[in-house]
Design a protein around this motif. Sequence first.
Motif, PDB file in Angstrom:
ATOM      1  N   ALA A  89      63.717  50.237  15.290  1.00  0.00           N
ATOM      2  CA  ALA A  89      64.371  49.914  14.021  1.00  0.00           C
ATOM      3  C   ALA A  89      63.315  49.403  13.045  1.00  0.00           C
ATOM      4  O   ALA A  89      62.509  48.529  13.385  1.00  0.00           O
ATOM      5  CB  ALA A  89      65.449  48.851  14.231  1.00  0.00           C
ATOM      6  N   PHE A  90      63.323  49.964  11.840  1.00  0.00           N
ATOM      7  CA  PHE A  90      62.406  49.504  10.791  1.00  0.00           C
ATOM      8  C   PHE A  90      63.204  48.725   9.756  1.00  0.00           C
ATOM      9  O   PHE A  90      64.151  49.254   9.170  1.00  0.00           O
ATOM     10  CB  PHE A  90      61.709  50.699  10.127  1.00  0.00           C
ATOM     11  N   LYS A  91      62.836  47.460   9.545  1.00  0.00           N
ATOM     12  CA  LYS A  91      63.544  46.618   8.583  1.00  0.00           C
ATOM     13  C   LYS A  91      62.925  46.781   7.200  1.00  0.00           C
ATOM     14  O   LYS A  91      61.713  46.623   7.024  1.00  0.00           O
ATOM     15  CB  LYS A  91      63.485  45.155   9.011  1.00  0.00           C
ATOM     16  N   THR A  92      63.751  47.114   6.220  1.00  0.00           N
ATOM     17  CA  THR A  92      63.288  47.218   4.843  1.00  0.00           C
ATOM     18  C   THR A  92      62.977  45.819   4.319  1.00  0.00           C
ATOM     19  O   THR A  92      63.825  44.920   4.426  1.00  0.00           O
ATOM     20  CB  THR A  92      64.378  47.864   3.963  1.00  0.00           C
ATOM     21  N   PRO A  93      61.784  45.611   3.762  1.00  0.00           N
ATOM     22  CA  PRO A  93      61.488  44.285   3.192  1.00  0.00           C
ATOM     23  C   PRO A  93      62.498  43.939   2.095  1.00  0.00           C
ATOM     24  O   PRO A  93      62.930  44.822   1.337  1.00  0.00           O
ATOM     25  CB  PRO A  93      60.076  44.449   2.600  1.00  0.00           C
ATOM     26  N   ASN A  94      62.892  42.682   2.022  1.00  0.00           N
ATOM     27  CA  ASN A  94      63.934  42.289   1.069  1.00  0.00           C
ATOM     28  C   ASN A  94      63.539  42.567  -0.375  1.00  0.00           C
ATOM     29  O   ASN A  94      64.386  42.892  -1.211  1.00  0.00           O
ATOM     30  CB  ASN A  94      64.301  40.811   1.246  1.00  0.00           C
TER      31      ASN A  94
END
Length: 542
Positions: A89-94
Motif C-alpha cells: 500500500a502506498f500512502k499519498t502524502p497529505n
Amino acid sequence: MEYDVVIVGGGPAGLSAAIRLKQLAAEKGAEIGVCVLEKGSEIGAHILSGAVMDPRALNELIPDWKEKGAPLNVEVTEDRFLFLSEKSAFKTPNWALPENFKNHGNYAISLSNVTRWLGTMAEALGVEIFPGFPAAEVLYREDGSVKGVATGNMGIGRDGEPTENFQLGMELHAKYTLFCQGARGHLGRQLSEKFQLNKDADPQVYGIGIKELWEIDPAKHKPGLVIHTAGWPLDTQTYGGSFLYHIDNNQVMIGFVVGLGYTNPYLSPFEEFQRYKTHPAIRSYLDGGKRVSYGARAITAGGLLSLPKLVFPGGALVGDDAGFLNASRIKGSHAAIKTGMLAAEAAFDAIQAGRQGDELAAYPESFKASWLHGELNRARNFKQWMSKGLYLGTLMVGIEQKVFGGNVPWTLHHQHRDHEMLKPASQCKPIEYPKPDGKLTFDRLSSVFISNTNHEENQPAHLTLKDAGVPVNVNLRTYAGPESRYCPAGVYEFVTGDEGGDRLVINAQNCVHCKTCDIKDPTQNIVWVTPEGGGGPNYSNM
C-alpha cells in the motif's frame, strides 16, 4: 387523502424537505399539510451510506442540531488515501491530497441513524409519516400534471389474486409532489421518461456500494480515522475504490464501490469486496473482529452534467432521485438535505401564492445560485476522468483539483449508459474468486441474513422481466449470465433443469433494494417495481 405536499421517500432529502416546509409555515404563521411515504418498515430501515457527512446543509436546516441530539458523534481526525497493489500500500502524502479528499470538520456517521433522528424532528413539527407504504403509481390530473401518488395494494398473493389480508392502496393527492426515492427511484425513472427530463443531460452513471459494519479489537480502533483506497483488487481500467471509517463503540464501517460501467461480465462487485478485505493493510484492522451487519446500494455518480431537468408540472426530483451525489467527495447526504430545502422553499412559495400543479421553476433557479451548484461544478469532470483508467484519471483529477481548484475551462461528457458497457463473455477472461473463509470473507446468503432482509413470501415478485426468454437466450449465452454476479444478494441464479435446459431463478425475497439489476442488466429486461410495504432490509447503525 389531500395534502399540500406529498413527499415520496423518507430519506435525508424527503425529511429535510418536510422539515423545511413546516419551518416556513411556522415562520409565516401559515398552515401546510405535509406527508412522507416510506417503503421501509420504519424511517431509516432502507438507508445505507458510507458515510462521512459534511454538516454544511444540516447547519442551515437545523442550526442547533448538536443540542437536539443529532447522532453526529465522531468528528474526522485523520485522512489517509492509499493506492493498493496486491501485497503493498502506498500512502499519498497529505500535502498532495486535493481538497475533495480532506474531511476536516466532517463526521463519520451512520446515515440510517441520522435519518431516524431527522424523522423525529419532522414528526415534532407535525409532518405525517407513513412507513411501510411504498408509492407504487404516479397519479395525473386531466391536464397531465402530477396530482399525487397511489400506494400499493397489500395482501396480493403470488398468483396476483387478493388474499384474506387484502387491503386496497390509498390515493394521496397534493398541490405538489416531491420525489425523493434515492438512486434509480422507480417513479423518478417513469417521470423522467414521461416528461423527457433527461433529454438535455449526459447519461446517468452509477456505482454499487457494498458495506459491512464490524466490531474490532479496541487496540486497533482509532475513532475518526478515515481511510480511502484505489487500485487492487480491481484492474486499472475499472473504476472503483474503498472506504474504512472508524466510528464509535470500537466499530468500523468498511465498504467497496465499483462503477457499474465495468466491461467484464465475469466481474462480481461482491467478490471483489471480499477479496479487498484480505489485503494486509486492511485485514490488519479486521483480524480478530466480528462482522455485525451488511448492505448494498446503488449510488449515482454522473454529477452535474447528468442531472435531469428537476421539475415538471406538479412536482420535482430531489436528492439522489435526481443524482446530486458528489462522486469526487464520496458524499451525497449534504446535497440531499440542501436540495430538499430548496425544493421545499419553492413549493411553499407557490402554495402561498395560490398555485398548484405548475412547474416549480424557483427550485432549479435557486440550485444554480447555491453553494451546492458551485461544488458540483468544480467536480463535474471527476467520474469522466476516472473512467479513463486509474493512472490517467488520478493524474488529471489531481491537476484539476489541486492545481486549478476545480475551476478549469474544459468539460468532459459521459457517452454511454452503464448497461451498454458489458463485452460478450467470449472477449473476456473469467475471474477466479477464492472461497469465503467465514471469518474475514463471506458468501452472499450469510450476508443477506445479517441485513435483516425480509419480504412477505406469498406476494408477486417485485423483480419483473419484460421477456422471460431473454435471461437464458441472450444474457446467459452472450454474457455468461452477469445477473448472477452483479447482484450482491444472490437474487438471480441460473439452474439446469431435469431435462438439461437452463433457466433463471429469481429469489426476490433476498432483494436488498440496491437497484443494481435495474441499472446493469445489459438488455434492460429487468424492471424493479415496489414490493409490499415494509419489505426489504432493516438496517441498523448502517
